[in-house]
Design a protein around this motif. Sequence first.
Motif, PDB file in Angstrom:
ATOM      1  N   ASP A 208       0.664  -0.977  -0.139  1.00  0.00           N
ATOM      2  CA  ASP A 208      -0.039   0.222  -0.125  1.00  0.00           C
ATOM      3  C   ASP A 208       0.957   1.656   0.006  1.00  0.00           C
ATOM      4  N   PHE A 209       1.648   1.522   0.862  1.00  0.00           N
ATOM      5  CA  PHE A 209       2.835   1.899   0.549  1.00  0.00           C
ATOM      6  C   PHE A 209       3.525   2.723  -0.169  1.00  0.00           C
ATOM      7  N   ASP A 210       3.799   1.634  -0.864  1.00  0.00           N
ATOM      8  CA  ASP A 210       4.665   1.538  -2.294  1.00  0.00           C
ATOM      9  C   ASP A 210       3.319   2.349  -3.734  1.00  0.00           C
ATOM     10  N   ARG A 211       2.250   1.494  -4.042  1.00  0.00           N
ATOM     11  CA  ARG A 211       0.782   1.994  -4.154  1.00  0.00           C
ATOM     12  C   ARG A 211       0.708   3.943  -3.760  1.00  0.00           C
ATOM     13  N   ALA A 212       0.732   4.235  -2.364  1.00  0.00           N
ATOM     14  CA  ALA A 212       0.301   5.477  -2.430  1.00  0.00           C
ATOM     15  C   ALA A 212       2.334   6.705  -2.701  1.00  0.00           C
ATOM     16  N   TRP A 213       3.056   5.922  -2.871  1.00  0.00           N
ATOM     17  CA  TRP A 213       4.447   6.866  -2.713  1.00  0.00           C
ATOM     18  C   TRP A 213       3.931   6.950  -4.745  1.00  0.00           C
ATOM     19  N   ALA A 214       3.738   5.891  -5.813  1.00  0.00           N
ATOM     20  CA  ALA A 214       3.405   5.934  -7.050  1.00  0.00           C
ATOM     21  C   ALA A 214       2.603   7.098  -7.521  1.00  0.00           C
ATOM     22  N   ALA A 215       1.457   7.022  -6.776  1.00  0.00           N
ATOM     23  CA  ALA A 215       0.635   8.212  -6.919  1.00  0.00           C
ATOM     24  C   ALA A 215       1.164  10.095  -6.410  1.00  0.00           C
ATOM     25  N   PHE A 216       1.853   9.725  -5.299  1.00  0.00           N
ATOM     26  CA  PHE A 216       2.137  11.132  -5.298  1.00  0.00           C
ATOM     27  C   PHE A 216       3.319  11.815  -5.237  1.00  0.00           C
ATOM     28  N   ALA A 217       3.953  10.858  -6.607  1.00  0.00           N
ATOM     29  CA  ALA A 217       4.713  10.776  -7.429  1.00  0.00           C
ATOM     30  C   ALA A 217       5.015  12.483  -7.981  1.00  0.00           C
ATOM     31  N   PRO A 218       3.522  13.681  -8.435  1.00  0.00           N
ATOM     32  CA  PRO A 218       4.373  14.710  -8.887  1.00  0.00           C
ATOM     33  C   PRO A 218       4.673  15.879  -7.728  1.00  0.00           C
ATOM     34  N   TYR A 219       4.426  15.489  -6.090  1.00  0.00           N
ATOM     35  CA  TYR A 219       5.029  15.832  -5.294  1.00  0.00           C
ATOM     36  C   TYR A 219       6.441  15.937  -5.294  1.00  0.00           C
TER      37      TYR A 219
END
Length: 273
Positions: A208-219
């Motif tokens: 889940d953490f990796d998915r969140a990290w990917a989702a917020f890549a623009p930041y």
Amino acid sequence: MTARTRPIGSATRGTTNPNRLRRMDRWIAAAHAGMLRRAADPVAVDLGYGAAPWTAVELLGRLRTVRPDAEVVGVEIDPERVAAAKPYERAGLSFAHGGFEVPLPAGRRPLLIRAANVLRQYDEGEVAAVWARLCGRLAPGGLLVEGTCDEIGRRHVWVALGPEGPRTITFAARLGSLGAPSDLAERLPKALIHRNVPGEPVHAFLRDFDRAWAAFAPYGALSARQRWIRAVASLQADWPLVDGPVRWRQGEVTLRWDALAPGASGGSVPDPR
């Protein structure tokens, strides 16, 4: 030494570097400042400090930012390492030969035991007994912090335990060097290092953490810190985080141990794929 007085445990490789444990130390001083301030006898043990005394020296300095009269005892099972550390002793800092029995003068019990990179060489089945033994040596209201980090302290995972057992688990990283949160899997403590497989809660959390990290890549264009903060914040809906943005900004996230304990149900929905 006779068998009766021989220290409990085995010698570690002794690998150590200055500032290797700074993330753990700073977390202890910040997250448990109240414990340090309230203690009648603020003595801490750096268990298995290794071939050089740097981590014990640094722990004393960081604890004294909160409690100026804090003391640190470095405990090592290798008598040659103790002898090599003796010249560094000063008021509030001493070194002793011992192991998991945590030798202190009669009548004293440690407020804090820090055991970093000590249990990596043990079998997973031995961890619970070591935790119980160390927690049994704590002063009332004391804390055991046990975990693992890389050689220069960029990636670190630790468990905090009280006399009753494990309470929390913290993931910490130098964010500029982090490819993905799951990079921290290699630094999971011994109780979890073999549990990062499908069906185990620690695997689900890192997924889940990796998915969140990917989702917020623009930041990431702003900074790795901003990306981490937003990724961590998004985990709150499914995982029992116990800290907030002040600690997240340090490249940390802490959650309840029972959410990631082996065999626990975890805090997230199963992966449907």
